[in-house]
Design an enzyme around this catalytic site. Structure first.
Site: not given
Ligand code: NAP
Ligand code: GLV
Length: 311
Positions: A226, A274
């Site tokens: 993240r 992502h």
């Protein structure tokens, strides 16, 4: 008896494909796609990816929330979440997809592919012996379902792998260290550092200027966890000075990465949007449906996360 329904929400996934997959496996449960909630009191199950604030508020009969992924950070600090079990995906296909991305990124640096790409542009035949993988030291932060398999696969490819977790782990072929005190040692030993930590209170900003300074000069950095695990400004500064030689980044503090962000223009940075590992209904719908069947049979759900711990 009133109807029983499952509510699906994701702004990024193919909701119809998930509806088809779950429908086929859950006879007797109507699969609805938010915002078409219908009667909220019929909804016993929610399958969600980053639901908006207030999403859970009308769902008074909810019995299980399943996160459509591995990271549960979007469940942090919510005031709308009722006191029901929250499960994550635990799909071996997802772990394989992540391990594949990590292997690609590490091999790309270990085999000096960016240098050969630069040499090719200048029409230079830049032969030098490839390094023995055993001489390449790779650190993996986070040895969970995804990090554990990535570390195993890196070791299988012959790299010298050292891994880090909160509690002691044992993985064949990987030197495993645990606890905060071990982090400086791992960093000092990692020519290539892979981050696969969950985003929690403890891990937010865990990699900043001090930590980057501990890496060997020119280390390569791979973040597939993240964005906020990293102090982005410190990472950019380290990439500019050469303390970090290069980075492969799949996750960012702000996603999508905004136009004009300095990372876009950095030649030593590879950006992907992502997708290092994504949930696929072909494999994951069966796991979600199986967990719902367990609950209906009075059994506790599998892959439950600890919201207080953050993963
Ligand atoms: P996981 O199974 O929950 O494992 C987390 C690992 O991190 C565990 O080894 C845990 O230690 C360790 N850890 C947690 N807090 C720590 C701390 N403070 N210090 C040291 N180690 C700590 O997670 P996972 O399934 O491997 O996934 C990891 C993360 O990858 C997810 O949370 C998500 O954010 C990210 N992800 C990204 C993508 C993508 O496409 N980019 C896809 C899926 C997931 P213990 O073993 O001691 O518990
Ligand atoms: C994706 O980022 C996930 O956490 O599954």
């Amino acid at each position: 008896m009133s109807a029983e329904a499952l509510l699906f929400y994701s702004a990024v996934d193919d909701a119809l494909a998930w509806q088809r997959g779950l429908d086929a496996l859950l006879p007797g449960i109507e699969v609805r796609i938010a915002p078409e909630i219908g009667d909220p009191d019929e909804i016993g199950y929610a399958v969600v990816w980053k639901p908006p604030v207030g999403f859970f508020r009308p769902l008074r009969q909810l019995r299980l929330v399943t996160i459509l992924g591995a990271g549960i950070d979007s469940m942090r600090n919510r005031t709308d979440l009722p006191d029901v079990p929250v499960a994550r995906l635990s799909d071996p296909a997802m772990a394989r997809m992540m391990a594949g991305y990590v292997l690609f990124a590490v091999l790309r640096y270990a085999r000096e592919i960016p240098e050969f790409e630069r040499a090719q542009k200048r029409e230079i035949w830049d032969y030098h012996d490839p390094r023995d993988p055993a001489s390449v030291r790779v650190g993996v932060l986070g040895l969970g379902e995804l990090g554990g398999l990535a570390a195993t696969e890196l070791a299988r490819f012959g790299f010298s792998v050292v891994g880090w977790s909160r509690s002691p782990r044992s993985i064949e072929g990987v030197e495993c260290l645990a606890g905060t005190a071990a982090l400086p040692e791992i960093l000092a030993r990692s020519e290539i550092l892979v981050v696969l930590l969950p985003l929690t209170t403890e891990t937010t900003g865990i990699l900043g200027a001090q930590e980057f300074a501990l890496l060997p000069r020119g280390a390569k950095f791979i973040n597939v966890a993240r964005g906020p695990v990293v102090d982005e400004a410190a990472m950019i500064a380290a990439l500019r000075t050469g303390q970090l030689g290069a980075a492969t980044l799949d996750v960012f503090g702000t996603e999508p990465l905004p136009p004009g962000h300095p990372l876009w223009a950095m030649e030593n940075v590879l950006i992907t949007p992502h997708l290092a590992a994504v949930a696929n209904p072909r494999t994951a719908a069966a796991e979600i449906a199986g967990n719902i069947r367990r609950l209906r049979a009075g059994l506790p759900p599998l892959h439950r996360v600890d919201l207080a711990r953050g993963y």
